[in-house]
Scaffold this motif. Structure first.
Motif, PDB file in Angstrom:
ATOM      1  N   ILE A 166       0.845  -1.222   0.000  1.00  0.00           N
ATOM      2  CA  ILE A 166       0.000   0.000   0.000  1.00  0.00           C
ATOM      3  C   ILE A 166       0.868   1.255   0.000  1.00  0.00           C
ATOM      4  CG2 ILE A 166      -1.916  -1.210   1.144  1.00  0.00           C
ATOM      5  CD1 ILE A 166      -1.357   0.555   3.625  1.00  0.00           C
ATOM      6  N   SER A 167       2.109   1.117   0.480  1.00  0.00           N
ATOM      7  CA  SER A 167       2.959   2.302   0.446  1.00  0.00           C
ATOM      8  C   SER A 167       3.359   2.639  -1.006  1.00  0.00           C
ATOM      9  CB  SER A 167       4.182   2.159   1.346  1.00  0.00           C
ATOM     10  OG  SER A 167       5.022   1.177   0.834  1.00  0.00           O
ATOM     11  N   LYS A 168       3.264   1.629  -1.887  1.00  0.00           N
ATOM     12  CA  LYS A 168       3.513   1.909  -3.310  1.00  0.00           C
ATOM     13  C   LYS A 168       2.415   2.810  -3.873  1.00  0.00           C
ATOM     14  CE  LYS A 168       5.995  -2.279  -4.400  1.00  0.00           C
ATOM     15  NZ  LYS A 168       5.557  -3.660  -4.439  1.00  0.00           N
ATOM     16  N   ALA A 169       1.251   2.766  -3.237  1.00  0.00           N
ATOM     17  CA  ALA A 169       0.165   3.652  -3.658  1.00  0.00           C
ATOM     18  C   ALA A 169       0.144   4.914  -2.800  1.00  0.00           C
ATOM     19  CB  ALA A 169      -1.161   2.908  -3.556  1.00  0.00           C
ATOM     20  N   ASP A 170       1.313   5.230  -2.240  1.00  0.00           N
ATOM     21  CA  ASP A 170       1.465   6.435  -1.418  1.00  0.00           C
ATOM     22  C   ASP A 170       0.566   6.450  -0.187  1.00  0.00           C
ATOM     23  OD1 ASP A 170       3.448   7.328  -2.933  1.00  0.00           O
ATOM     24  OD2 ASP A 170       2.286   8.838  -4.035  1.00  0.00           O
ATOM     25  N   LEU A 171       0.233   5.271   0.311  1.00  0.00           N
ATOM     26  CA  LEU A 171      -0.573   5.214   1.532  1.00  0.00           C
ATOM     27  C   LEU A 171       0.352   4.820   2.678  1.00  0.00           C
ATOM     28  CD1 LEU A 171      -3.606   5.627   1.973  1.00  0.00           C
ATOM     29  CD2 LEU A 171      -3.912   3.162   1.814  1.00  0.00           C
ATOM     30  N   ASN A 172       0.181   5.454   3.831  1.00  0.00           N
ATOM     31  CA  ASN A 172       1.002   5.130   4.993  1.00  0.00           C
ATOM     32  C   ASN A 172       0.809   3.653   5.365  1.00  0.00           C
ATOM     33  OD1 ASN A 172       1.383   4.763   8.008  1.00  0.00           O
ATOM     34  ND2 ASN A 172       2.288   6.779   7.694  1.00  0.00           N
ATOM     35  N   PRO A 173       1.899   2.903   5.555  1.00  0.00           N
ATOM     36  CA  PRO A 173       1.790   1.447   5.787  1.00  0.00           C
ATOM     37  C   PRO A 173       0.964   1.072   7.011  1.00  0.00           C
ATOM     38  CG  PRO A 173       4.099   2.114   5.571  1.00  0.00           C
ATOM     39  CD  PRO A 173       3.296   3.354   5.509  1.00  0.00           C
ATOM     40  N   TRP A 174       0.820   1.983   7.957  1.00  0.00           N
ATOM     41  CA  TRP A 174       0.062   1.636   9.177  1.00  0.00           C
ATOM     42  C   TRP A 174      -1.437   1.929   9.043  1.00  0.00           C
ATOM     43  CZ3 TRP A 174       5.183   2.778   9.220  1.00  0.00           C
ATOM     44  CH2 TRP A 174       5.998   1.770   9.754  1.00  0.00           C
ATOM     45  N   LEU A 175      -1.853   2.273   7.799  1.00  0.00           N
ATOM     46  CA  LEU A 175      -3.286   2.417   7.538  1.00  0.00           C
ATOM     47  C   LEU A 175      -3.823   1.099   6.968  1.00  0.00           C
ATOM     48  CD1 LEU A 175      -3.229   6.046   6.105  1.00  0.00           C
ATOM     49  CD2 LEU A 175      -4.007   5.280   8.352  1.00  0.00           C
ATOM     50  N   PHE A 176      -3.168   0.023   7.380  1.00  0.00           N
ATOM     51  CA  PHE A 176      -3.500  -1.316   6.896  1.00  0.00           C
ATOM     52  C   PHE A 176      -3.934  -2.198   8.066  1.00  0.00           C
ATOM     53  CE2 PHE A 176      -2.198  -5.698   6.253  1.00  0.00           C
ATOM     54  CZ  PHE A 176      -2.889  -5.992   5.098  1.00  0.00           C
ATOM     55  N   GLU A 177      -4.895  -3.025   7.824  1.00  0.00           N
ATOM     56  CA  GLU A 177      -5.368  -3.939   8.874  1.00  0.00           C
ATOM     57  C   GLU A 177      -5.582  -5.306   8.243  1.00  0.00           C
ATOM     58  OE1 GLU A 177      -5.603  -3.251  12.044  1.00  0.00           O
ATOM     59  OE2 GLU A 177      -6.604  -5.074  12.727  1.00  0.00           O
ATOM     60  N   MET A 178      -5.252  -6.334   9.011  1.00  0.00           N
ATOM     61  CA  MET A 178      -5.426  -7.673   8.488  1.00  0.00           C
ATOM     62  C   MET A 178      -6.517  -8.399   9.277  1.00  0.00           C
ATOM     63  SD  MET A 178      -2.289  -9.603   6.956  1.00  0.00           S
ATOM     64  CE  MET A 178      -2.598 -10.913   5.791  1.00  0.00           C
ATOM     65  N   ALA A 179      -7.429  -9.037   8.570  1.00  0.00           N
ATOM     66  CA  ALA A 179      -8.454  -9.845   9.239  1.00  0.00           C
ATOM     67  C   ALA A 179      -8.103 -11.301   8.977  1.00  0.00           C
ATOM     68  CB  ALA A 179      -9.828  -9.499   8.674  1.00  0.00           C
ATOM     69  N   ASN A 180      -7.815 -12.029  10.043  1.00  0.00           N
ATOM     70  CA  ASN A 180      -7.341 -13.412   9.877  1.00  0.00           C
ATOM     71  C   ASN A 180      -8.529 -14.369   9.767  1.00  0.00           C
ATOM     72  OD1 ASN A 180      -6.241 -15.919  10.017  1.00  0.00           O
ATOM     73  ND2 ASN A 180      -4.897 -15.483  11.765  1.00  0.00           N
ATOM     74  N   ILE A 181      -8.840 -14.753   8.529  1.00  0.00           N
ATOM     75  CA  ILE A 181      -9.952 -15.703   8.352  1.00  0.00           C
ATOM     76  C   ILE A 181      -9.449 -17.075   7.904  1.00  0.00           C
ATOM     77  CG2 ILE A 181     -11.725 -13.956   7.900  1.00  0.00           C
ATOM     78  CD1 ILE A 181     -11.399 -14.667   4.874  1.00  0.00           C
ATOM     79  N   ARG A 182      -8.137 -17.262   7.946  1.00  0.00           N
ATOM     80  CA  ARG A 182      -7.609 -18.571   7.571  1.00  0.00           C
ATOM     81  C   ARG A 182      -7.266 -19.381   8.840  1.00  0.00           C
ATOM     82  NH1 ARG A 182      -2.124 -19.465   4.134  1.00  0.00           N
ATOM     83  NH2 ARG A 182      -1.244 -19.269   6.230  1.00  0.00           N
ATOM     84  N   GLU A 183      -6.171 -18.991   9.552  1.00  0.00           N
ATOM     85  CA  GLU A 183      -5.806 -19.717  10.775  1.00  0.00           C
ATOM     86  C   GLU A 183      -6.950 -19.692  11.790  1.00  0.00           C
ATOM     87  OE1 GLU A 183      -3.859 -17.843   9.061  1.00  0.00           O
ATOM     88  OE2 GLU A 183      -1.772 -18.502   9.121  1.00  0.00           O
ATOM     89  N   ALA A 184      -7.649 -18.520  11.858  1.00  0.00           N
ATOM     90  CA  ALA A 184      -8.663 -18.363  12.901  1.00  0.00           C
ATOM     91  C   ALA A 184     -10.029 -18.874  12.483  1.00  0.00           C
ATOM     92  CB  ALA A 184      -8.752 -16.890  13.309  1.00  0.00           C
ATOM     93  N   VAL A 185     -10.232 -19.134  11.180  1.00  0.00           N
ATOM     94  CA  VAL A 185     -11.563 -19.567  10.764  1.00  0.00           C
ATOM     95  C   VAL A 185     -11.517 -20.833   9.886  1.00  0.00           C
ATOM     96  CG1 VAL A 185     -13.750 -18.894   9.685  1.00  0.00           C
ATOM     97  CG2 VAL A 185     -12.383 -17.173  10.870  1.00  0.00           C
ATOM     98  N   SER A 186     -11.025 -20.683   8.654  1.00  0.00           N
ATOM     99  CA  SER A 186     -11.207 -21.797   7.717  1.00  0.00           C
ATOM    100  C   SER A 186     -10.431 -23.052   8.140  1.00  0.00           C
ATOM    101  CB  SER A 186     -10.819 -21.377   6.301  1.00  0.00           C
ATOM    102  OG  SER A 186      -9.421 -21.187   6.212  1.00  0.00           O
ATOM    103  N   TRP A 187      -9.279 -22.854   8.718  1.00  0.00           N
ATOM    104  CA  TRP A 187      -8.499 -24.022   9.110  1.00  0.00           C
ATOM    105  C   TRP A 187      -9.074 -24.733  10.328  1.00  0.00           C
ATOM    106  CZ3 TRP A 187      -2.584 -22.554   8.465  1.00  0.00           C
ATOM    107  CH2 TRP A 187      -2.284 -22.574   7.085  1.00  0.00           C
ATOM    108  N   CYS A 188      -9.609 -23.953  11.251  1.00  0.00           N
ATOM    109  CA  CYS A 188     -10.018 -24.595  12.504  1.00  0.00           C
ATOM    110  C   CYS A 188     -11.520 -24.910  12.555  1.00  0.00           C
ATOM    111  CB  CYS A 188      -9.585 -23.768  13.705  1.00  0.00           C
ATOM    112  SG  CYS A 188     -10.112 -22.078  13.651  1.00  0.00           S
ATOM    113  N   HIS A 189     -12.305 -24.394  11.594  1.00  0.00           N
ATOM    114  CA  HIS A 189     -13.750 -24.691  11.651  1.00  0.00           C
ATOM    115  C   HIS A 189     -14.235 -25.303  10.350  1.00  0.00           C
ATOM    116  CE1 HIS A 189     -13.809 -22.456  15.338  1.00  0.00           C
ATOM    117  NE2 HIS A 189     -13.442 -21.322  14.747  1.00  0.00           N
ATOM    118  N   LYS A 190     -13.407 -26.158   9.725  1.00  0.00           N
ATOM    119  CA  LYS A 190     -13.792 -26.601   8.383  1.00  0.00           C
ATOM    120  C   LYS A 190     -15.008 -27.531   8.389  1.00  0.00           C
ATOM    121  CE  LYS A 190     -10.106 -30.084   7.907  1.00  0.00           C
ATOM    122  NZ  LYS A 190      -9.083 -29.616   8.862  1.00  0.00           N
TER     123      LYS A 190
END
Lengths: 304, 662
Positions: free
Chosen positions: B91-115
């Motif tokens: 996102i910093s390549k698009a001139d956005l500050n890198p800390w304006l990013f958030e990650m939502a974990n739907i793999r380890e916390a969802v798809s892997w453990c509740h398949k």
């Protein structure tokens, strides 16, 4: 390898050992020779030796304390063995008697100086053997050869058919001078290896107690008029008496000097400090310094 | 960092939902999740893609930011531990500050453990996404923090791994401090006779490297020393070391050994596994580096014979004191190796009880020409060469009641011992190897096993359980009792038994881990940051591990890890500055009452109370703070905040989790 330390005890001896894969160390205390003095405990650099007092029991005489050695602490350098006045301790390395510190010139041996002019002994006299409290003297008689008879004549010695052969076990002789004192012909001359002083403070000495006399290995103490007295001539300053004295200040014992083979060793200085006192050490160090200066001055070849 | 040109006060959030091949999409309907995200407040754009992390995916994110003038970005995919840095730089390549990013974990916390429960999984994914949006609306731009880098480096432990790290770094031009606990560098390898599978003489190949370390102008060996304290952080570590007294002035000692010859005192030599002796003034072995003698005051009787022998060289100083020194370095490599478990506690093998049961390292010292027996393999009970030897594998290792792990190198060293003995004594010796699995992977090892089998050594495969040894009290011969795989009992009388005892973490490993703030893994060895792809990194930036201290490995792998760790350390040292994430505790001094609650809870000594403008207030040491947030939670006046983990942001997430409307 886990450390292998062993201790075996019997009435006659205490043996400790350290068994390594390639080397075996052993130390034996001959309980019959040990008189329960304090010398080994004082000199041990590892502080491995303790004295265990033995209760009087039914006997009237108090036994001297017995020596105990911590087999985990002992390094088998034989400092105790060399300094023991009674020669009660023996150290072995790979089952051979060894004195590692003496061999490396790191510790002296005591000078046990007993001069006997046995040519002048009375025929068949065995008084010294009988009087020796440590059984260090053994005497036998041999028939004189003709040459020996002639030689005696030349020396103006009284004619006799037998000669006296005196064997002194210098390992165990504590140089108490009892033999010298009792010799009818005065042919024995003993020089003590420990010198010092012993005093009984009669005011403090509890009446009826004869612990010190019980343990004295050389008959240097005696009871007179129910009071303990010292025969200074025989005392070897081993300290067995002070171990059993119930009133410490009643018996004052100090060593002032030790006769030993020449040595330059820090360990010996410590022994001196422990056995005599700082002043004893200073005296010896002082003498060594004077010797050093003398040789230095000599080597400079200064004009007189 | 380029300036963010987009308006921040009105959040425009872009959500990118990852399918992750089938990792996520097989459980969660990503189309539905994308549709759902479009319903959330401030979400201006949402789409799903197969791999947002690949180049195409990243390009699409950059384009979307530009086209829709997005000023917050959320990726719903895997753990931020793995890909957050990738997307931040994207996102910093698009001139956005890198800390304006958030990650939502739907793999380890969802798809892997509740398949197995896809409906509930979908709901949970939505909750997580809603929380991410709630937080993203409040994200603020941050600036990274740069730390200076000290160009010196410390290697703790001078075994074969540490030796290689030191030489590599020194050759790159960095000043290296090698801290060694014992009297000499060299480690376990210097104790060995030969190395497998080539049967090279161990000290002959390690010795030259030890010498190189000793005389390298960029290396300073601090031997016979202990680490007392490690302060600071990557780029600026301050290590307090205690140099223990050798009672020898190192620069005056020529290593001639005349003092040793004069010394009357012997004590068991741990270097020889206490099978032989050394003098109270001595070196553990002749090739020691540095070649400086040491007086062991526990045994020395201070006769001063050594002082006389040393004479005008004046190298002996009985009054030497231990000395504390402080060394500042930019990076630390830990390579403290391992120790061998003492099998005295394993009664069944009779070690310490039966004379002729030895450990493998003890046999090693018996085989070595410079060893306590001069290279003669003899029995302790009678000093004779044994005519039969049994080797017992996995003593303590692969034992769930003792050490569950495999010690790794025992199979190979047993083969080495057996081959050496067989080739030396031929038909005069019968060798039995009681093994369970022969682990001879890696180059040339299986071939060596074949060589051993062909040479006439007997290999008996037995169960790990029900093995024990008995002794004939007169002959001192031993009988090995074991059970084959099909339960048949085996008995073999031999004259000597060698135990392949477990290798274990050193007695200092746990202590050092605490000082360095790095965790231990299950067996008690140091834990790597990531065992597969970052095997020499620890959780602490600037601290690396090499060799057997973080898992048992043999010599070639210790050597390569030593060099690997050197490269890792150089990657830190060669930087002009070290950038860290700006997510560290921030103190509002006006609100701070100086109550010290924060200092008592901080696990990293990163926060202290200092006098600031006539007022006592908390101050954060930038490099030490890990941004864990415990001080912020504990602060009674709310004076401490963590950027982008503020109370406001966290509460917004909690409300979102509870389904409340924003």
């Amino acid at each position: 390898m886990p450390m292998k330390h062993f201790k075996e005890e019997s009435i006659d001896k205490l043996t400790i050992s350290q068994i390594l894969y390639t080397k075996q160390y052993g130390l034996t205390v001959d309980r019959n020779l040990c008189k329960g003095c304090v010398v080994c405990k004082l000199v041990c650099p590892r502080e491995a030796i303790t004295l265990v007092s033995i209760p009087k029991g039914s006997s009237d005489r108090i036994p001297p304390p017995s020596v105990d050695i911590d087999e985990n602490k002992c390094d088998f350098h034989a400092i105790c063995a060399v300094t023991c006045p009674f020669g009660a301790i023996q150290v072995t390395v790979n089952n051979e008697a060894k004195l590692p510190t003496v061999e490396k010139d790191a510790y002296p041996t005591l000078i046990r100086d007993i001069q006997i002019d046995s040519e002048r002994c009375q025929p068949d006299c065995k008084i010294c053997e009988d009087k020796c409290p440590l059984n260090a003297i053994s005497i036998h008689f041999e028939t004189l050869t003709n040459e020996e008879k002639v030689a005696r004549k030349e020396k103006n010695l009284p004619a006799t058919s037998k000669k006296t052969v005196i064997d002194v076990n210098k390992k165990i002789c504590a140089a108490c001078r009892l033999c010298e004192a009792f010799c009818p012909e005065k042919v024995i001359k003993v020089t003590k290896f420990f010198d010092g002083s012993i005093k009984i403070n009669q005011k403090l000495c509890p009446q009826g107690c004869h612990n010190c006399i019980d343990v004295c290995p050389v008959d240097a103490l005696y009871l007179d008029n129910n009071r303990v007295h010292v025969n200074d001539m025989f005392c070897i300053y081993c300290g067995a008496c002070s171990n059993v004295c119930p009133k410490p200040q009643a018996l004052e014992l100090s060593r002032t000097s030790i006769r030993h083979t020449p040595i330059k060793s820090g360990t010996w200085n410590k022994t001196l400090e422990k056995l005599t006192s700082t002043s004893g050490l200073n005296k010896e160090l002082g003498a060594k310094r004077v010797d050093k200066i003398k040789t230095l001055v000599k080597s400079l070849n200064l004009p007189r | 960092m380029s300036k963010n040109k987009l308006p921040l006060d009105s959040p425009k959030i872009g959500v990118f939902v990852c399918q992750c091949g089938s990792n996520i999409s097989s459980v969660i309907d990503v189309e539905d999740l994308t549709r759902f995200s479009k319903t959330l407040p401030n979400v201006a754009f949402a789409e799903n893609m197969n791999y947002p992390c690949d180049r195409n995916g990243q390009q699409k994110i950059v384009e979307a930011i530009k086209r829709y003038r997005l000023n917050r970005v959320i990726v719903a995919g895997c753990s931020p531990r793995l890909y957050e840095p990738t997307f931040q730089s994207c996102i910093s390549k698009a001139d956005l500050n890198p800390w304006l990013f958030e990650m939502a974990n739907i793999r380890e916390a969802v798809s892997w453990c509740h398949k197995d429960t896809p409906l509930e999984a979908a709901d949970k994914a939505k909750d997580i996404l809603r929380m991410a949006v709630a937080k993203a609306r409040l994200l603020e731009p941050l600036e990274p923090i740069n730390l200076s880098i000290n160009k010196n480096v410390m290697v703790i432990g001078g075994g074969i791994a540490g030796i290689n790290t030191s030489l590599d770094l020194a050759n790159m031009g960095y000043k290296v401090f090698v801290v060694e606990k014992t009297e000499s560098i060299g480690g376990k390898m210097a104790q060995l006779d030969k190395t497998f599978p080539t049967l090279d003489c161990s000290i002959c190949i390690e010795g030259p490297k030890m010498v190189d370390v000793g005389r390298h102008k960029n290396i300073e060996i601090i031997s016979f020393a202990d680490i007392l304290k490690v302060d600071g952080n990557v780029g600026n570590f301050k290590v307090t070391i205690r140099r223990n007294p050798r009672y020898i002035i190192a620069k005056n000692c020529t290593g001639c050994g005349e003092c040793r010859d004069a010394c009357p005192i012997e004590y068991p030599n741990t270097w020889d596994m206490n099978m032989g002796v050394r003098k109270a003034i001595s070196v553990p072995f002749d090739q020691a580096v540095p070649l400086v003698y040491t007086i062991n005051k526990d045994h020395c009787i201070e006769c001063y014979k050594c002082v006389d022998a040393c004479g005008a060289r004046n190298a002996i100083d009985f009054d030497q004191k231990s000395e504390e020194i402080e060394v500042k370095v930019g990076a630390i490599v830990v390579s403290i190796g391992y120790e061998m478990h003492d099998p005295v506690d394993m009664d069944e093998y009779g070690y310490g009880k039966y004379d002729n049961v030895v450990t493998a390292m003890e046999l090693e010292r018996l085989l070595l020409a410079a060893g306590p027996t001069g290279g003669k393999t003899v029995r302790a009970s009678d000093g004779h060469k044994p005519h039969s030897i049994a080797f017992i594998q996995c003593v303590g290792s692969r034992d769930i009641n003792k050490y569950e792990y495999c010690s790794g190198f025992c199979c190979m060293y047993t083969l080495k011992h057996a081959v050496m003995l067989k080739e030396k004594y031929k038909d005069d010796i019968v060798l039995h190897v009681f093994y369970t699995d022969m682990r001879s992977n890696f180059k040339g090892y299986e071939e060596f096993f074949n060589r051993a089998q062909k040479s006439g050594i007997k290999f008996i495969r037995v169960k790990l359980e029900n093995r024990f040894i008995t002794e004939d009290s007169t002959t001192k011969n031993l009988t090995v009792h074991a059970e084959t795989e099909d339960g048949k009992p085996v008995q073999q009388e031999v004259e000597m038994v060698v135990l392949a005892n477990a290798a274990v973490p050193t007695s200092k490993t746990a202590e050092l881990a605490k000082m360095l703030n790095i965790p231990l893994s299950k067996g008690g060895f140091f834990a790597e940051c990531q065992p597969k792809i970052r095997p020499m990194d620890t959780d602490v930036p600037g601290v690396f591990v090499a060799g057997a201290c973080h898992g048992l490995i043999d010599i070639p792998y210790s050597v390569s890890q030593g060099s690997g760790a050197a490269a890792e350390a150089a990657a830190v040292l060669s930087k002009s500055s070290w950038t860290i994430e700006p997510i560290i505790a921030k103190v509002n001094e006006d609100l701070c009452s100086g109550c010290k609650v924060c200092t008592s809870v901080c696990g990293y000594n990163a926060i202290n109370i200092e006098k600031i403008d006539d007022k006592e207030a908390a101050r954060v040491t930038v490099g030490l703070c890990r941004g864990c947030g415990i001080c912020g939670a504990a602060c009674p006046t709310g004076a401490i905040t963590m950027p982008n983990y503020t109370d406001k942001q966290m509460i917004a997430q909690v409300r979102a989790a509870l389904g409340e409307k924003n």
